[in-house]
Write a protein that holds these residues in place. Structure first.
Motif, PDB file in Angstrom:
ATOM      1  N   ILE A  99       0.839  -1.206   0.000  1.00 59.78           N
ATOM      2  CA  ILE A  99       0.000   0.000   0.000  1.00 59.78           C
ATOM      3  C   ILE A  99       0.872   1.254   0.000  1.00 59.78           C
ATOM      4  O   ILE A  99       0.635   2.202  -0.752  1.00 59.78           O
ATOM      5  N   GLY A 119       2.621   1.827  -3.441  1.00 57.29           N
ATOM      6  CA  GLY A 119       1.711   2.449  -4.401  1.00 57.29           C
ATOM      7  C   GLY A 119       2.023   2.158  -5.850  1.00 57.29           C
ATOM      8  O   GLY A 119       1.898   3.034  -6.711  1.00 57.29           O
ATOM      9  N   VAL A 155      -1.006  -2.084  -8.243  1.00 54.63           N
ATOM     10  CA  VAL A 155      -1.733  -2.147  -6.970  1.00 54.63           C
ATOM     11  C   VAL A 155      -2.923  -1.196  -7.004  1.00 54.63           C
ATOM     12  O   VAL A 155      -4.031  -1.544  -6.569  1.00 54.63           O
ATOM     13  N   ARG A 156      -2.716  -0.007  -7.534  1.00 55.59           N
ATOM     14  CA  ARG A 156      -3.818   0.955  -7.632  1.00 55.59           C
ATOM     15  C   ARG A 156      -4.933   0.412  -8.524  1.00 55.59           C
ATOM     16  O   ARG A 156      -6.120   0.562  -8.221  1.00 55.59           O
ATOM     17  N   LEU A 162      -6.831  -2.482  -6.675  1.00 57.61           N
ATOM     18  CA  LEU A 162      -7.690  -1.924  -5.625  1.00 57.61           C
ATOM     19  C   LEU A 162      -8.912  -1.246  -6.235  1.00 57.61           C
ATOM     20  O   LEU A 162     -10.026  -1.352  -5.709  1.00 57.61           O
ATOM     21  N   SER A 163      -8.714  -0.562  -7.362  1.00 61.02           N
ATOM     22  CA  SER A 163      -9.839   0.081  -8.037  1.00 61.02           C
ATOM     23  C   SER A 163     -10.850  -0.955  -8.514  1.00 61.02           C
ATOM     24  O   SER A 163     -12.067  -0.753  -8.399  1.00 61.02           O
ATOM     25  N   TRP A 219      -7.267   3.757  -3.656  1.00 63.02           N
ATOM     26  CA  TRP A 219      -5.927   3.591  -3.097  1.00 63.02           C
ATOM     27  C   TRP A 219      -5.504   4.818  -2.300  1.00 63.02           C
ATOM     28  O   TRP A 219      -4.917   4.693  -1.221  1.00 63.02           O
ATOM     29  N   GLN A 220      -5.800   6.008  -2.797  1.00 60.49           N
ATOM     30  CA  GLN A 220      -5.358   7.224  -2.127  1.00 60.49           C
ATOM     31  C   GLN A 220      -5.979   7.335  -0.738  1.00 60.49           C
ATOM     32  O   GLN A 220      -5.303   7.672   0.239  1.00 60.49           O
ATOM     33  N   ARG A 222      -4.338   4.806   1.506  1.00 59.20           N
ATOM     34  CA  ARG A 222      -2.968   5.207   1.833  1.00 59.20           C
ATOM     35  C   ARG A 222      -2.961   6.304   2.897  1.00 59.20           C
ATOM     36  O   ARG A 222      -2.133   6.294   3.816  1.00 59.20           O
ATOM     37  N   GLU A 257       1.051  -6.177  -7.436  1.00 57.57           N
ATOM     38  CA  GLU A 257      -0.389  -6.438  -7.416  1.00 57.57           C
ATOM     39  C   GLU A 257      -0.700  -7.896  -7.093  1.00 57.57           C
ATOM     40  O   GLU A 257      -1.721  -8.204  -6.479  1.00 57.57           O
TER      41      GLU A 257
END
Length: 449
Positions: free
Chosen positions: A49, A52, A56-57, A60-61, A67-68, A71, A122
């Motif tokens: 996380i 970033g 990974v973003r 997560l989406s 993600w933001q 984080r 990821e």
């Protein structure tokens, strides 16, 4: 490059991308700061996380998590700078807990199942999310509004892992989705996955299961093919109502044989290319992979379609043994001209007849209207074997969920109170397949309860 020893044991599967070592370095750094003697699954999750990585973003989406936001929550709770990086490289001597090693093993599995050349952050994210030790941390880091369904967050132990696996497989797939009519409808054009469903997970369809077991046996023992048949390719025509048990049965064939599944929707391909040809849609507006965009960049509808069919067969050959699904193959008849229909049909025939010494492959053509198919497709050694599905939702008597009275077979509504008897996904209105224990929609990934 060094490797983290995995219990999978093979050198090929043990290679990790450099970005993985960066995430592991951050996890070790946090372990030292928190005075923990070894890296645990929770620290691995924090590492990916904080790092970033773009992948990974994206994952997560796809899971519905920003993600933001996650984080920022991580930085506030654990007092970690938002621009934190590994101050020192990954230390081979710093121990990984057995549970953390399990997460890395699962990350390698995800990488292999997604045909990735290296294990990326990821994949490590998915490997840690499914571990039950990360459940409390995940609940802590998620925002107040629920973004992951209750069956996942509220489960514990092995139940959590099973629910998270279902959630991941329902959301994170390698697929190309086409949106039509300004987002009012959509179809999956192409997909790739490694299904884990088995025939025992599907209710009914005993006759179809027995017939499709031949495909499973062929994938496991292609040398046992009957005399006169190809020992590297098996064709099968699956006839049934779409979005009932048709797609789940195809996935079960791949799951039983433990092979990957490739899928191409002929109806989505026809609709997309026709819309592009009539300027209803622009190719630039479609979220395609680089390979797909290059294939469809120019040419007529006939040429683009032939290239796409050849491409999906080529991808399947490279990954064989495997299962290839040509969904809605009767949609070839919806092409505008006879020349287009003939060229697409010829390409399918060429791919089915071509001699190649690759490992075994099962090609399943699915349709709801077999009478409209060209007889050339039904020729021996192509799609001669036919499996017909009974639409169990309409052929069995069952009690009405509202008034509890038994209704007649074939009725879509209760004859007593008018309740609709065929269940659909409340989010995308797709008919739900009869599979025991499924908690998420196969099409949109939304929770069913």
């Amino acid at each position: 490059m060094t490797t983290v020893t995995s219990r999978i044991g093979t050198q090929v599967l043990g290679w990790l991308a450099p970005s993985i070592y960066e995430a592991l370095g951050i996890a070790q750094q946090e372990a030292v700061r928190l005075q923990i003697s070894e890296v645990t699954p929770e620290l691995l999750l924090l590492g990916v996380i904080i790092q970033g990585h773009d992948g990974v973003r994206r994952v997560l989406s796809e899971l519905g998590i920003d993600w933001q936001t996650m984080r920022l929550q991580t930085a506030q709770i654990f007092d970690i700078p938002l621009d934190a990086e590994a101050e020192s490289p990954f230390n081979d001597d710093f121990p990984l807990s057995e549970d953390a090693q399990d997460c890395i093993d699962q990350a390698i599995y995800f990488a292999v199942s997604m045909h990735a050349p290296l294990t990326l952050p990821e994949h490590l994210l998915l490997g840690t999310l499914r571990h039950h030790h990360t459940q409390p941390l995940l609940a802590l880091l998620l925002p107040a509004e629920r973004v992951i369904p209750a069956p996942v967050i509220e489960s514990t132990g092995l139940d959590y892992t099973v629910a998270m696996d279902q959630f991941i497989h329902s959301r994170v797939r390698e697929q190309t989705v086409i949106s039509f009519g300004n987002g009012r409808s959509w179809q999956t054009l192409r997909g790739f996955e490694r299904p884990t469903r088995l025939f025992t997970d599907i209710t009914g369809e005993d006759a179809a299961k027995r017939s499709m077991q031949e495909a499973v046996d062929f994938l496991k023992r292609p040398g046992m093919a009957r005399r006169g048949e190809k020992n590297y390719l098996c064709g099968m025509l699956l006839v049934g109502n779409p979005r009932r048990n048709r797609t789940p049965l195809v996935k079960a064939v791949a799951g039983e044989a433990v092979v990957p599944l490739f899928a191409l929707s002929i109806s989505a391909l026809v609709r997309m290319l026709n819309d592009i040809a009539h300027d209803i849609m622009q190719l630039e507006d479609v979220d395609l992979s680089e390979d797909e965009r290059a294939l469809l960049a120019d040419g007529s509808v006939a040429q683009r379609g032939r290239r796409m069919i050849a491409y999906i067969f080529d991808q399947a050959r490279k990954a064989s043994p495997c299962v290839l699904l040509l969904d809605d193959i009767d949609a070839i008849n919806e092409l505008s001209t006879e020349e287009e229909r003939q060229q697409w049909l010829n390409q399918v025939l060429v791919e089915m007849d071509g001699r190649d010494y690759h490992p075994s492959m099962v090609v399943i053509a699915a349709t709801q209207h077999p009478d409209g198919l060209d007889l050339a497709l039904l020729h021996p050694a192509r799609f001669e074997q036919r499996v017909v599905l009974e639409d169990s939702a309409f052929t069995q008597s069952r009690p009405c969920p509202s008034c509890k009275r038994t209704t007649r077979p074939g009725w879509k509504h209760c004859m007593y109170c008018g309740t609709f008897l065929v269940k659909v996904c409340p989010h995308c209105n797709v008919l739900l397949p009869e599979i025991d224990g499924v908690q998420f929609c196969f099409e949109c990934g939304s929770p069913l309860k």
